[in-house]
Scaffold this motif. Structure first.
Motif, PDB file in Angstrom:
ATOM      1  N   ASN A  22       0.807  -1.224   0.000  1.00 12.24           N
ATOM      2  CA  ASN A  22       0.000   0.000   0.000  1.00 12.24           C
ATOM      3  C   ASN A  22       0.836   1.268   0.000  1.00 12.24           C
ATOM      4  N   GLU A  23       2.100   1.146   0.303  1.00 10.34           N
ATOM      5  CA  GLU A  23       2.994   2.310   0.318  1.00 10.34           C
ATOM      6  C   GLU A  23       3.480   2.627  -1.091  1.00 10.34           C
ATOM      7  N   ASN A  24       3.724   3.875  -1.337  1.00 11.20           N
ATOM      8  CA  ASN A  24       4.350   4.317  -2.581  1.00 11.20           C
ATOM      9  C   ASN A  24       5.417   5.348  -2.220  1.00 11.20           C
ATOM     10  N   PRO A  25       6.460   4.882  -1.529  1.00  8.85           N
ATOM     11  CA  PRO A  25       7.452   5.824  -1.010  1.00  8.85           C
ATOM     12  C   PRO A  25       8.372   6.372  -2.104  1.00  8.85           C
ATOM     13  N   GLU A  26       8.949   7.534  -1.831  1.00  8.20           N
ATOM     14  CA  GLU A  26       9.986   8.066  -2.713  1.00  8.20           C
ATOM     15  C   GLU A  26      11.293   7.409  -2.304  1.00  8.20           C
ATOM     16  N   ILE A  27      11.866   6.644  -3.196  1.00  8.54           N
ATOM     17  CA  ILE A  27      13.085   5.905  -2.902  1.00  8.54           C
ATOM     18  C   ILE A  27      14.255   6.591  -3.586  1.00  8.54           C
ATOM     19  N   HIS A  28      15.345   6.715  -2.849  1.00  8.77           N
ATOM     20  CA  HIS A  28      16.559   7.322  -3.386  1.00  8.77           C
ATOM     21  C   HIS A  28      17.691   6.308  -3.343  1.00  8.77           C
ATOM     22  N   CYS A  29      18.602   6.449  -4.281  1.00 14.03           N
ATOM     23  CA  CYS A  29      19.736   5.544  -4.419  1.00 14.03           C
ATOM     24  C   CYS A  29      20.608   5.557  -3.165  1.00 14.03           C
ATOM     25  N   GLU A  30      21.070   4.370  -2.810  1.00  9.42           N
ATOM     26  CA  GLU A  30      21.955   4.218  -1.652  1.00  9.42           C
ATOM     27  C   GLU A  30      23.331   4.824  -1.907  1.00  9.42           C
ATOM     28  N   LEU A  31      23.744   4.877  -3.173  1.00 13.06           N
ATOM     29  CA  LEU A  31      25.098   5.328  -3.509  1.00 13.06           C
ATOM     30  C   LEU A  31      25.183   6.824  -3.815  1.00 13.06           C
ATOM     31  N   CYS A  32      24.293   7.307  -4.702  1.00  8.11           N
ATOM     32  CA  CYS A  32      24.422   8.698  -5.148  1.00  8.11           C
ATOM     33  C   CYS A  32      23.257   9.580  -4.699  1.00  8.11           C
ATOM     34  N   ASN A  33      22.292   9.008  -4.023  1.00  7.54           N
ATOM     35  CA  ASN A  33      21.113   9.717  -3.521  1.00  7.54           C
ATOM     36  C   ASN A  33      20.218  10.249  -4.649  1.00  7.54           C
ATOM     37  N   GLY A  34      20.357   9.659  -5.850  1.00  4.63           N
ATOM     38  CA  GLY A  34      19.499  10.037  -6.976  1.00  4.63           C
ATOM     39  C   GLY A  34      18.140   9.363  -6.871  1.00  4.63           C
ATOM     40  N   ALA A  35      17.182   9.862  -7.635  1.00  8.89           N
ATOM     41  CA  ALA A  35      15.839   9.283  -7.643  1.00  8.89           C
ATOM     42  C   ALA A  35      15.883   7.869  -8.233  1.00  8.89           C
ATOM     43  N   ALA A  36      15.139   6.964  -7.613  1.00 10.68           N
ATOM     44  CA  ALA A  36      15.105   5.580  -8.082  1.00 10.68           C
ATOM     45  C   ALA A  36      13.710   5.227  -8.582  1.00 10.68           C
ATOM     46  N   GLN A  37      13.670   4.313  -9.519  1.00  7.31           N
ATOM     47  CA  GLN A  37      12.412   3.880 -10.111  1.00  7.31           C
ATOM     48  C   GLN A  37      12.258   2.381  -9.900  1.00  7.31           C
ATOM     49  N   ARG A  38      11.045   1.950  -9.559  1.00  9.49           N
ATOM     50  CA  ARG A  38      10.802   0.524  -9.345  1.00  9.49           C
ATOM     51  C   ARG A  38      10.833  -0.192 -10.684  1.00  9.49           C
ATOM     52  N   VAL A  39      11.496  -1.346 -10.727  1.00  5.02           N
ATOM     53  CA  VAL A  39      11.595  -2.132 -11.950  1.00  5.02           C
ATOM     54  C   VAL A  39      10.897  -3.469 -11.737  1.00  5.02           C
ATOM     55  N   LEU A  40      10.373  -3.992 -12.812  1.00  2.49           N
ATOM     56  CA  LEU A  40       9.717  -5.298 -12.765  1.00  2.49           C
ATOM     57  C   LEU A  40      10.765  -6.389 -12.877  1.00  2.49           C
ATOM     58  N   SER A  41      10.534  -7.460 -12.162  1.00  3.34           N
ATOM     59  CA  SER A  41      11.444  -8.596 -12.247  1.00  3.34           C
ATOM     60  C   SER A  41      10.632  -9.869 -12.349  1.00  3.34           C
ATOM     61  N   ARG A  42      11.295 -10.955 -12.660  1.00  3.74           N
ATOM     62  CA  ARG A  42      10.619 -12.245 -12.782  1.00  3.74           C
ATOM     63  C   ARG A  42      10.115 -12.708 -11.426  1.00  3.74           C
TER      64      ARG A  42
END
Length: 83
Positions: A22-42
């Protein structure tokens, strides 16, 4: 709680984050603090029970006696109705 895979839009680093569906948090990269996007996986799918595999066989005509079943197996145009 499911784990979601994210990819940084800036540096391309991929990582996983655990959060509620139910959450849709804003996620930032652990390394560069850039914006991250959720990706689909198998996703692993496990089929349990009878009838999912080509090697499984159906149980046919359980309502017939063994003698009726033997004669039924020889018929070419089966019109028996299974209850």
């Amino acid at each position: 709680m499911p784990m979601y895979r994210y990819k940084c839009k800036k540096c391309g680093h991929e990582f996983t984050v655990l959060h509620s569906m139910n959450e849709n948090p804003e996620i930032h990269c652990e390394l560069c603090n850039g914006a991250a996007q959720r990706v689909l996986s198998r996703v692993a799918v496990i089929f349990k029970g009878d009838g999912y595999y080509i090697t499984d066989s159906k149980k046919e005509h359980n309502h017939l006696s063994s003698e009726e079943n033997n004669s039924h197996n020889n018929c070419m145009n089966c019109e028996h109705v299974v209850d």
